[in-house]
Design an enzyme around this catalytic site. Structure first.
Site, mmCIF file in Angstrom:
data_model
loop_
_atom_site.group_PDB
_atom_site.id
_atom_site.type_symbol
_atom_site.label_atom_id
_atom_site.label_comp_id
_atom_site.label_asym_id
_atom_site.label_seq_id
_atom_site.Cartn_x
_atom_site.Cartn_y
_atom_site.Cartn_z
ATOM 1 N N ASP B 50 0.862 -1.174 0.000
ATOM 2 C CA ASP B 50 0.000 0.000 0.000
ATOM 3 C C ASP B 50 0.906 1.234 0.000
ATOM 4 O O ASP B 50 2.099 1.141 0.299
ATOM 5 C CB ASP B 50 -0.939 -0.014 1.210
ATOM 6 C CG ASP B 50 -0.195 0.162 2.503
ATOM 7 O OD1 ASP B 50 -0.513 1.086 3.251
ATOM 8 O OD2 ASP B 50 0.727 -0.635 2.754
ATOM 9 N N SER B 139 2.628 -16.873 16.898
ATOM 10 C CA SER B 139 1.309 -16.276 16.730
ATOM 11 C C SER B 139 0.421 -16.524 17.945
ATOM 12 O O SER B 139 -0.105 -17.626 18.139
ATOM 13 C CB SER B 139 0.678 -16.892 15.481
ATOM 14 O OG SER B 139 -0.699 -16.646 15.458
ATOM 15 N N TYR B 164 -1.309 -22.124 9.352
ATOM 16 C CA TYR B 164 -0.405 -21.083 9.840
ATOM 17 C C TYR B 164 -0.017 -21.338 11.303
ATOM 18 O O TYR B 164 1.153 -21.303 11.678
ATOM 19 C CB TYR B 164 -1.121 -19.736 9.701
ATOM 20 C CG TYR B 164 -0.348 -18.512 10.130
ATOM 21 C CD1 TYR B 164 0.493 -17.851 9.246
ATOM 22 C CD2 TYR B 164 -0.492 -17.999 11.414
ATOM 23 C CE1 TYR B 164 1.180 -16.710 9.636
ATOM 24 C CE2 TYR B 164 0.184 -16.862 11.812
ATOM 25 C CZ TYR B 164 1.022 -16.217 10.925
ATOM 26 O OH TYR B 164 1.695 -15.093 11.303
ATOM 27 N N ASN B 193 -2.461 -9.635 18.039
ATOM 28 C CA ASN B 193 -2.722 -8.945 16.771
ATOM 29 C C ASN B 193 -2.053 -7.583 16.780
ATOM 30 O O ASN B 193 -2.614 -6.622 17.306
ATOM 31 C CB ASN B 193 -4.227 -8.778 16.567
ATOM 32 C CG ASN B 193 -4.926 -10.103 16.356
ATOM 33 O OD1 ASN B 193 -4.848 -11.001 17.196
ATOM 34 N ND2 ASN B 193 -5.584 -10.254 15.230
ATOM 35 N N ILE B 208 -7.120 -3.071 11.826
ATOM 36 C CA ILE B 208 -7.132 -1.660 12.232
ATOM 37 C C ILE B 208 -6.727 -0.731 11.081
ATOM 38 O O ILE B 208 -7.478 0.189 10.742
ATOM 39 C CB ILE B 208 -6.304 -1.457 13.523
ATOM 40 C CG1 ILE B 208 -7.059 -2.131 14.693
ATOM 41 C CG2 ILE B 208 -6.062 0.025 13.804
ATOM 42 C CD1 ILE B 208 -6.359 -2.107 16.026
ATOM 43 N N ILE B 223 -17.133 -7.540 7.104
ATOM 44 C CA ILE B 223 -16.796 -8.184 8.370
ATOM 45 C C ILE B 223 -17.316 -9.610 8.344
ATOM 46 O O ILE B 223 -18.492 -9.850 8.078
ATOM 47 C CB ILE B 223 -17.413 -7.407 9.560
ATOM 48 C CG1 ILE B 223 -16.728 -6.033 9.691
ATOM 49 C CG2 ILE B 223 -17.280 -8.194 10.853
ATOM 50 C CD1 ILE B 223 -17.302 -5.162 10.797
#
Lengths: 343, 343
Positions: B50, B139, B164, B193, B208, B223
């Site tokens: 991005d 994680s 993952y 996160n 976020i 969502i």
């Protein structure tokens, strides 16, 4: 062989991956007496067989002539032959491991490549073929690492200290994921140290056959450490009855399968010497760093949910083993024209 | 950036695997102010960046001109360039993952091939090169699966529901094995996160930044589920301070790194709307089967043993994030001749 009839698994056709190995041989033997078709998937030829296991392969090849046992060869590590083997099957028993705990740390990448990726490929093929049930043999002796409590329950943290155990945990996790996300009925048996006839790779897999053989021959026995290492030994007949019960389940689950009792290497040696009536010639070597000091399994969950229990004590199991070996030797001698079985 | 000076890790040279990724960028930024040489290992070019992260890469390329930051490119999945990258290094930070939780189940074999086997190759190379310390980012959101208790402590069973998470657990187990058998100082941070500037892959990694971007643009937000899913969000600055403390340790360990507090997706949306002062355009989609319902981490072990704590609340962290994004946008507008930063 078992107090539980193989027919009770209620499958149309059962695929046994590694059906020519130690557990596989005994397991297929249990099925050979019922009408359920069994397909064995295994390598073309097993290497470094001891004389006893050559007999087994012969008897399996005989069995293949029987109506309900079929042998398919292929290569699990690369998936060769697996898709064909799954055709028409509704229950898979997965006994294949290309490694053993003591050597797996020498090449963890190859361990992951063959066993973990091999099993992931199997799971994909099973989904594609619509096969919804699997029983997987994991390792009660390695997945927990050094136990914090004894006996070890299934809820104990999984902290394996060898690649063999780490790969078993990863496979268990993928099976659990497939059960949760895709409805696979996966049952995992964390089998302790199984022993019995037809254990291949004498000296690597199974100290009980190794000790019997070496004490009987009078050849030296090497023990890593001082012989105080404690393990949970279970006779293969008791493992087979647990495997049959696991295959009959319609829910996923994970179960410790052991005797629930710990015995030291020195105790095993004492039992073996007593059964043969000969003293061993022992050499003690330095302890190996990946050997867990003491482990034996809490088998209360399997007692409750599988309605299973081990029927043979270590002493009774060793007696049964030694009797079977003497009979095999007797048959070989008889076949060679000597009617007197060896002591 | 942090209350803990990067120099306190006390290394001769630090290698940062994935140093151009989200965490890596912030982490290297913390080091750029001290004298310890840092070597970044990353891919030649990151795809689908991005606009914000393009700025970072530019600033890192600038940094490479500075005395203590060096960039080496290679391919982690096949090990290309890794041996050279390890030369002269005594501490490795491993931030590389070629997958994200939401897509890892589509191809678990590739996940294992690139991340697990890639890390096993790294561990072998580290042993060969005599590199004895590693910090690994695991994680916190996936390794536990559906928590049995909240907040989740490190001792909670590891039952991941995505590839993952399964691969993260397998890597953790190999690191633990190397610590126990070969004396590797491996510290594992199970990060919840994390959020902050420079999060790549808007829409895949990090809700976020995704929510801020979409609410500001007025574009629709999707969502999964009803927005009641609860996660533990932690500002990247707080993660960086934990990473620095983990690198300074001389013992192996595993730590949850999160805020210790759970927030629902709908709460996040509310905070984002409040900071921007605009209403979101939301579309609720069916829930995904691999999404854990509620999870937040027990961080008491990290508080005690790392002497660490998160300093930014979710609200303060979001304010900091939005301020940074507005400043970046202002700089871009200024560079384009428009001196008025956008609202």
């Amino acid at each position: 062989m078992s107090d539980f009839n193989a027919a009770a698994v209620g499958a149309k056709r059962v695929l046994v991956l590694g059906g020519r190995g130690f557990l596989g041989t005994h397991f297929v033997d249990a099925f050979a007496r019922c009408k359920i078709p069994v397909r064995i998937f295994d390598r073309r030829a097993r290497q470094s067989l001891d004389p006893a296991s050559v007999d087994v392969i012969d008897s399996l090849d005989d069995m293949a002539g029987a109506s309900n046992v079929e042998i398919v060869t292929g290569d699990f590590a690369c998936g060769e032959g697996l898709a064909d083997a799954l055709d028409g099957v509704d229950l898979v028993y997965h006994f294949i491991s290309t490694t053993v705990p003591s050597t797996s740390n020498a090449n963890p990448i190859s361990d992951v490549q063959s066993n973990l990726i091999g099993t992931l490929r199997l799971l994909e093929m099973m989904r594609d073929a619509g096969v919804r049930r699997i029983v997987y043999v994991s390792s009660g002796g390695t997945v927990y690492g050094n136990p914090l409590t004894l006996p070890v329950p299934e809820t104990h943290p999984l902290q394996p200290l060898c690649s063999y155990g780490i790969v078993k945990v990863a496979v268990e996790n993928y099976l659990h994921m497939h059960a949760e996300l895709y409805g696979l009925t996966s049952n995992v048996l964390r089998v302790a140290n199984p022993y019995g006839t037809h254990q291949h790779h004498i000296g690597v897999q199974g100290i009980i056959p190794t000790f019997f053989k070496k004490v009987a021959e009078g050849s030296p026995i090497e023990i890593w450490g001082d012989g105080s290492v404690v393990r949970d030994y279970i006779h293969v007949n008791d493992v087979v009855s647990a495997l049959l019960r696991a295959g009959a389940r319609d829910q996923a689950g994970t179960f410790n399968i052991g005797s629930g009792i710990g015995h030291s290497v020195n105790e095993i040696l004492e039992i073996v010497q007593r059964h043969i009536g000969q003293q061993a010639n022992v050499r003690y070597l330095p302890q190996r760093n990946f050997d867990v000091a003491r482990i034996y399994l809490d088998i209360s969950k399997a007692r409750l949910e599988l309605d299973w229990q081990p029927l043979l004590s270590l002493d009774a199991g060793c007696a049964l083993y030694w009797e079977a070996i003497r009979q095999q030797a007797g048959h070989r001698h008889a076949a060679a024209g000597n009617m007197e079985p060896p002591r």
